[in-house]
Structure formats: structure tokens, C-alpha cells
Design a protein around this motif. Sequence first.
Motif, short mmCIF file in Angstrom:
data_model
loop_
_atom_site.label_atom_id
_atom_site.label_comp_id
_atom_site.label_asym_id
_atom_site.label_seq_id
_atom_site.Cartn_x
_atom_site.Cartn_y
_atom_site.Cartn_z
N PRO A 165 -34.83 20.51 -118.53
CA PRO A 165 -35.64 21.73 -118.54
C PRO A 165 -35.55 22.41 -119.91
CG PRO A 165 -34.38 21.60 -116.51
CD PRO A 165 -33.90 20.48 -117.38
N ALA A 166 -36.70 22.88 -120.40
CA ALA A 166 -36.81 23.36 -121.78
C ALA A 166 -36.32 24.81 -121.90
CB ALA A 166 -38.24 23.24 -122.27
N LYS A 167 -35.05 24.99 -121.73
CA LYS A 167 -34.43 26.31 -121.93
C LYS A 167 -34.05 26.48 -123.40
CE LYS A 167 -32.64 26.38 -117.20
NZ LYS A 167 -31.41 26.45 -116.35
N TYR A 205 -32.59 24.23 -128.71
CA TYR A 205 -31.77 24.30 -129.93
C TYR A 205 -31.07 22.96 -130.18
CZ TYR A 205 -27.46 25.04 -132.56
OH TYR A 205 -26.40 24.90 -133.44
N HIS A 206 -30.36 22.45 -129.16
CA HIS A 206 -29.64 21.18 -129.32
C HIS A 206 -30.61 20.02 -129.54
CE1 HIS A 206 -25.59 22.58 -128.64
NE2 HIS A 206 -25.91 23.15 -127.49
N LEU A 207 -31.74 20.05 -128.86
CA LEU A 207 -32.73 18.99 -129.05
C LEU A 207 -33.23 18.99 -130.49
CD1 LEU A 207 -34.62 16.77 -128.07
CD2 LEU A 207 -36.18 18.56 -127.23
N GLY A 208 -33.48 20.16 -131.04
CA GLY A 208 -33.92 20.23 -132.43
C GLY A 208 -32.90 19.65 -133.38
N VAL A 209 -31.62 19.94 -133.16
CA VAL A 209 -30.57 19.38 -134.02
C VAL A 209 -30.55 17.86 -133.92
CG1 VAL A 209 -28.09 19.30 -134.46
CG2 VAL A 209 -29.18 21.49 -133.92
N ALA A 210 -30.68 17.33 -132.69
CA ALA A 210 -30.68 15.88 -132.50
C ALA A 210 -31.92 15.25 -133.15
CB ALA A 210 -30.63 15.55 -131.02
N GLN A 211 -33.06 15.90 -133.04
CA GLN A 211 -34.28 15.38 -133.68
C GLN A 211 -34.16 15.42 -135.20
OE1 GLN A 211 -36.81 18.15 -131.64
NE2 GLN A 211 -37.58 16.61 -130.19
N PHE A 228 -29.17 21.08 -119.14
CA PHE A 228 -28.12 21.60 -120.02
C PHE A 228 -27.85 23.05 -119.63
CE2 PHE A 228 -25.90 22.99 -123.78
CZ PHE A 228 -25.23 21.85 -124.19
N PRO A 229 -26.60 23.42 -119.38
CA PRO A 229 -26.32 24.77 -118.88
C PRO A 229 -26.51 25.83 -119.96
CG PRO A 229 -24.27 23.62 -119.32
CD PRO A 229 -25.37 22.61 -119.51
#
Length: 667
Positions: free
Chosen positions: A479-481, A486-492, A453-454
Motif C-alpha cells: 500500500p502506497a503510504k 519514501y523507502h521505495l524511492g530510495v530503493a529505486q 510496510f508499517p
Amino acid sequence: MVVVTTIRRDVMTLPSAELGPSNPLPPLRPLDEAHRVDDRDREALPRDMARQIGYEPLRDVLPERVRDGYGRHRTSRTTDTIVIENDRLRVTVLPSRGGRVASLFHKPSQRELLYRNPVFQPACFALNGAWFSGGIEWNIGATGHTTLSCAPVHAARVTAPDGGEMLRLWEWERLRDLPFQVDLWLPDGSDFLHVGVRVRNPHEKPAPVYWWSNIAVPERRRVLVPADEAWHFGYERRLRRVPVPEHEGVDRTRPPRADLPADYFYELPDGQRRWIAALDDAGEGLVQTSTDVLRGRKLFVWGSGAGGRRWQEWLTEPGTGGYCEIQAGLARTQLEHVRLDAESEVTWLESYGPLAADDASARTVHGTDWAAARAEVEDRLERALPRADVEAAYAAWLPHADTEPGEVLHAGSGWGALEVLRAGHKPAGTPFDESTLGEAQAPWVELLRTGAFPEPRRVGPPGETLVAPHWRDMLETAPAKPLTEYHLGVAQWHAGDVAQAVRSWERALELAPSLWPLLRCLAVADQQAGNRERAADRYADAFDDLCRERRDDGAVWTAAMAALGRETLAALLGVRRTAEARTVWRRLRPVIRERGRFRLIEAELLLAEGDREGARAVFDAGFEVADLREGAEAIGVLWARLTDEALPARYDFRMRPPVTEWRADPD
């Protein structure tokens, strides 16, 4: 002379409020709490209804954003329309506003068959905020008004079953991740608009589906439907079976006689033709009928109470005739979602047109004999549009549902194109072309193509988060940038994995150049966990970080400050940290403090500081909370804390019976 059916572009000019920017904060909590059934009623419901009421209700409106950037100042603005016309009907469609039918004009009688709103005034009724009244809207997604209410859809010409032209509308509905289409055509010389609808599930798992066609008609009508019972649902959230037409001594099929806003979901017997009509004193008006898949019928009334009348004014302008809604849906009630199996579809046909009457017919329609009134309308409908003709029109339309569109008349969003690119879907008849991909989809295209993710090229609020399982899986392996986390947390969070969401946001804090989006998400998690003090701390830190980071006073940053400032003030006042709340208030831009929503917050802040006279002065000076939520009682709650006086009419939006004590209301 017979006029051949035509489709053309046009424009419509109305006094209109500007929609403004969307709220940049991810909606981690649902806006709508009004359409939930009281637990006391669930056990007494029919088994299938209870099951469907409990079938995958929304946790939030992700991946959508809340649209709350509109105001109430209206100026003359034009909007694109598409007009379908034959020698009998003229149909005006709004492709930039969910494909709504704004007008259905019957030429021989010179009658508008719908309630046509003379203004465009958004209000907070859709699942994601902005919605407007009038016309026929296509509600797909989940219980409530669709998130597409004020959004564009794709539109194109298609060959109609009779060889003429048909208008196709289509989009990718994001709450349930499903593509759908609405085909509208007028056979030459026909008094009826035919509407073919298809909802598809291209995925390998079943999906919950919701559909209600919502038809606004003038209020002073009698609403007739082939039913003797209905399920009544009001804003006190009770669902109960009542007789039709009369209940508690009042004929509920006459909307002006209702006292409070309410829904009536009709029980249509199996085998009964599906129809609903709204007829005036002369027995004339609109009838809607469909194939049997669209089983439900509903009447919504605003009621004669002060709150209902105030909402009618709020959605249009004073002096305009009121309206009610007649509706048709896939289930018996709007509180239900039905199952659509994996890799399957559901289709049906609707027809809309006029019913005329002579004096004898009008007397029967408005008489006290309900069975006779219903039979009269059904007989007139059968003569105007036989049930067999509706079935034949449906059978004729189905082979054309896959016809590829011709001339494109309007472009919708690029989200469908992104899903087609990801999964290789090729939904026949509804192309989602890569040319529609835009700035919002660009980082997700890069994630899809590169696995990463850019990071943003410039400082600003994060873009929209995609939350479907396949996108969440890609975020987890990227890659955990900081922005990825942030987006992963929202999806989770959307998936119900709160602990993992919190961990993702906390990891991102260590390296993120922009802290406030993460702190705000963590504050919401603290609130949900009952840790209100820590939530207030994080909100205060988030707002402070936003103020340092803000680059300009443009629309995007102003929207971010307004959204975060509103939540921060609520959190601080909720734990009685009044001095800190005042500090936040002073740091808001003046243009934000002047908004009606913030005038209401100012009154609450003044009252918390002990300045009762100052708080009262805010009310006396007057304000309008443009995004006041349907069913919200925040204004009345604060007024009751200020004084024992009656709530002034301009602030009275109450939609349920009076209660001894006002309940706490987060809105």
C-alpha cells in the motif's frame, strides 16, 4: 609441555573514541571517489583487468548507513575479545569490530607480528565512514575498507580439522548481499595461524565479489614478494606498471623511503607460490601465504610527506611507530571486482606466521640482489611451512566448512536472519538465527509477512532502507503510504531509476506527516540534475521542517540535525545564499556548532560574508574534523582561499602531489 589449543573470551582496554550514532540520512552518493582509475589509463590495461575494473562499481553504499558520529576524545574503554592460543601463538580477535585480528603474538620470540594500534580511533576510511588502523582486517564488499570495519559479526566455536577447536566468524555482507565466513585455527604446536575463507552467492544471478585481507605491520620493514613488476596507484588516480624493487631511483620495497601515499599491486607470475613478507633489519617478521585462489598481493605506504605523516598521527597518537599495509586479494588490484556465479562459492586458505633469520640470511634479505632476497625468503618459508602443507590444510578444512557451530561467542546483526527468513536460505555452517532479529529489521519482517510496510508509532528519522530487487518489488506492491513511498524511492534511486525515485518521493509529500526526509532526497536529486538553486530551496525547507519536528535533544535527533544541517549549509553556500546559510547556522544546537566539521564550515561561512579575519581566527584557534575523508582536500582548499601562507602542519592531510590549483572538493 605442549599446550593444547584453546579459545576463550576476554576483554581489551584501550583509550578509545566513542563510535556514536550512525548518520540517519540515506547515503544516496558514495563517500569514496579516491579509488577510481583515470580514463587515460584504461585503454592500456590488460583486458581482464580493465573488464573487472568496470564490473559493477558501487553507486552508493546502500543499504548501509554512514557511520560518522564519532569524535576524537578518547577515554579508557573495554571491548570484548576472543583469544585463540597454543604454546606458540596467541591470537586476539575483535568480534564487535568486523572480526579483526588485533594481535598475533609469537611466544618463543616474544614478538608482536602485527602493528598493534595502542588506541581505538575511528576515521573516515571505510566505505561507510568509521574505520580504524592496525591488525588484520577482512575486507569484503567493494573497493575500499569494508562497511563491517566497526560492526559486530557472529562468532562461535567449531570443531577444527585436527579435532581441536576453531573460531568461526560470519556475517551477511549487505553491499553485495552475500554471506561469508572466516575460520581461524591454530594446530597444536604450530607457528602458523590458518584462516579458511568462504564467500557464497545464494542468489539466482551472478554477483561481483571483492576480498582483500589487510595486514598492518610496523613501517620499518622490507616488504618482499615474488614479483618483478607492480601496478602503482596513487591519489592522483593513475594506474601504471612499474618495476620492483626500484622505481625512479628509490627502493619501493622499503616503506619509509616512499614520498607520497601509494598502492603497489604486485604481478605474481602464474604458478608462483602466493606469499608476501615484511621483515625487519634482522631479517625477522611476518609472512602471509595462501592457496592460489587468493592471487593478488599489495603494499600500501603512507610516504614520508607531511600529509602521510599527519595521517599516521591522526589514526593513532604522536610518538607511536608508523605502519604500512601488506595485503592479499582475489584480483590483481583492489580496483577490480570478480564474478561469482549464481548459487556458487569461492574458498581459499591463508596462513600467517613468523620468519626467523641468521646474520647471513638477513644480509641477503636486505641486499641489493632482489632475486636472491626473494629466493631466500621463499626458501625460509618453504622450510617453515611447505606449500604442500598449506594445500593439505586447505583440503582438511573444506569438509569442516559446513560444520554447524557449537557455543556462540558473539552475536552479529539480524540482517542475515532477515534474508534467511525471506528466501528460506539454509547456509550450512553459518546459521542466521531468528533470535538475532531486532528493531531495525522489525518493519521489514512485517512487510514480508503482511505485504504492508508499517507506519511509525512515533515521530523520528526513518529507519534503514533495504534496496535489493526482491525488497524493492515488495515495496512496489505494498500500500502506497508515505513511509513506504519514501523507502521505495530510495530503493529505486539505488537501482539507477532516478525518475521513478523522484516520483515516489513527490507522491509521499502529499500525505507525509514528516516532510524533511523526502525534501532532502529530492534536494539530492536536484543537485545530481544540476539544479542547484532548487536543491538549495529544498534543503532550506527540509531543515526548517526538521527544526519544527524535532522532539528532543537526544542522540538520534542531534545526529539528524547535524547531518541535514551540514548538507544544507553546503548547498546554500554553493549558490552564494550567505544570509540564509547564517540563519541555518544560528539554528544549529551549540553542541553541533562546536564540532570540528562545523568549525570548518563556520570559517567558510565567515569568508563568504567577507569576514576574512574571522575566518582566519577559526583556523588560528584550531579545530579537528573528526570525519575528514581519506583524500579530502577541503581544509587546504579553504586555506588557499584565505592566504598564500603555507598550510599549517596540523591541517595538512594531502595525499597526492602538489597541484597548481586546488580542485573543488565536496567534502
